[in-house]
Design a protein around this motif. Structure first.
Motif, mmCIF file in Angstrom:
data_model
loop_
_atom_site.group_PDB
_atom_site.id
_atom_site.type_symbol
_atom_site.label_atom_id
_atom_site.label_comp_id
_atom_site.label_asym_id
_atom_site.label_seq_id
_atom_site.Cartn_x
_atom_site.Cartn_y
_atom_site.Cartn_z
ATOM 1 N N ASN A 1 30.775 27.434 12.009
ATOM 2 C CA ASN A 1 31.675 26.850 13.277
ATOM 3 C C ASN A 1 31.776 27.358 13.867
ATOM 4 O O ASN A 1 32.479 28.290 14.445
ATOM 5 C CB ASN A 1 33.612 27.139 11.850
ATOM 6 N N SER B 1 33.637 20.454 12.551
ATOM 7 C CA SER B 1 34.133 21.972 11.521
ATOM 8 C C SER B 1 33.075 21.515 10.808
ATOM 9 O O SER B 1 33.366 20.606 9.945
ATOM 10 C CB SER B 1 35.665 21.912 11.729
ATOM 11 N N PHE C 1 33.384 22.604 6.831
ATOM 12 C CA PHE C 1 34.270 22.581 5.565
ATOM 13 C C PHE C 1 33.793 22.639 3.699
ATOM 14 O O PHE C 1 32.927 22.163 4.269
ATOM 15 C CB PHE C 1 35.663 21.548 5.335
ATOM 16 N N THR C 2 33.685 24.258 2.791
ATOM 17 C CA THR C 2 33.434 24.155 2.016
ATOM 18 C C THR C 2 34.676 24.692 0.773
ATOM 19 O O THR C 2 34.743 25.339 1.377
ATOM 20 C CB THR C 2 32.404 25.180 1.704
ATOM 21 N N THR C 3 34.263 24.173 -0.042
ATOM 22 C CA THR C 3 35.827 24.612 -1.115
ATOM 23 C C THR C 3 35.333 25.936 -2.390
ATOM 24 O O THR C 3 35.630 26.420 -3.105
ATOM 25 C CB THR C 3 35.777 24.001 -2.321
ATOM 26 N N GLU D 1 33.137 17.657 9.021
ATOM 27 C CA GLU D 1 34.639 17.015 9.677
ATOM 28 C C GLU D 1 34.399 15.953 11.098
ATOM 29 O O GLU D 1 33.307 16.508 11.986
ATOM 30 C CB GLU D 1 35.832 17.794 9.791
#
Length: 253
Positions: A179, A165, A167-169, A161
């Motif tokens: 992070n 940060s 981010f992962t799904t 981001e």
């Protein structure tokens, strides 16, 4: 994040030498903890140099620039793991086709190369991490992560981001502490740098990068990145994470 391609026979050849050295002709079995053979300077240096080529001299996790002297050897599947937990990693062919749990490896048959390597020694289970004590390999220990470096879908699910940060799904990354505040600050800076200049060629030396960072700090008014300003700057550390420049250039719009 980068996918790592293990597409050279050199890695297994290095491990074969280590494995062969662990064979006892008298006992007709592999002796002791075979992995300790990687403490041999020659094999370890060869392996580290190969990792640098495969990983474009980047940490497998945080993407910091690394060298052979600034590197730790990481086991994707931890050295000390139960058979049940071991099986949860067998979701990519690089691991399923190349390694077995070290406790089920046939220690009584001198077969080099083996059909599958003990996981604590298997080349496909070894990658290069930075030496940080606050994130990546040394912070992870034996905690579970996803074998995302071999999975294109997991790689594509990971994004950074503008705030820095991660981010992962799909991938399990929590144990790597990617992070933490320091890494988010570094990535936030690269987002701002990538928004300000068009090419890394504009940063020809540390002073040039310092000027860019100082201007960003003044213009953005972001207190948390002021540690990188003026004479107390850690600008050299920033540049070790330059991979993020192109990432943010491609994703800023």
């Amino acid at each position: 994040m980068q996918r790592i391609n293990k597409n050279t026979p050199t890695g297994n050849q290095i491990i074969d030498v280590v494995l062969n050295s662990a064979w006892s002709q008298d006992e007709q079995r592999y002796e002791g903890k075979i992995y300790y053979g990687l403490l041999n300077d020659v094999s370890r240096i060869q392996l580290k140099n190969l990792f640098l080529v495969e990983q474009n001299s980047k940490c497998c996790y945080c993407l910091k620039d690394i060298t052979a002297d600034d590197m730790s050897i990481e086991h994707i599947i931890p050295q000390n793991i139960s058979t049940e937990d071991f099986n949860t990693y067998l979701v990519v062919p690089e691991l399923t086709e190349n390694v077995v749990h070290k406790n089920t490896f046939d220690r009584n048959t001198h077969n080099i190369p083996p059909q599958r390597y003990p996981h604590d020694l298997g080349y496909n289970n070894l990658i290069a991490s930075c030496k940080s004590s606050t994130h990546c390999n040394n912070k992870r220990g034996n905690a579970p992560i996803s074998p995302f470096i071999y999975d294109d879908e997991m790689i594509q699910s990971i994004s950074y981001e503008p705030t820095g940060s991660v981010f992962t799904t799909l991938a399990e990354l929590d144990a790597l502490k990617l992070n933490n505040d320091f890494l988010k600050m570094i990535r936030r800076l690269w987002h701002l740098i990538a928004d300000k200049i068009e090419s890394l060629e504009e940063i020809i030396n540390a002073n040039a990068l310092q000027n860019v960072v100082d201007e960003i700090i003044v213009n953005e008014g972001e207190k948390y990145i002021e540690t990188f300003s003026g004479e107390s700057s850690k600008v050299a550390v920033i540049f070790q994470y330059k991979w993020f420049f192109n990432y943010y250039r491609q994703n800023n719009n």
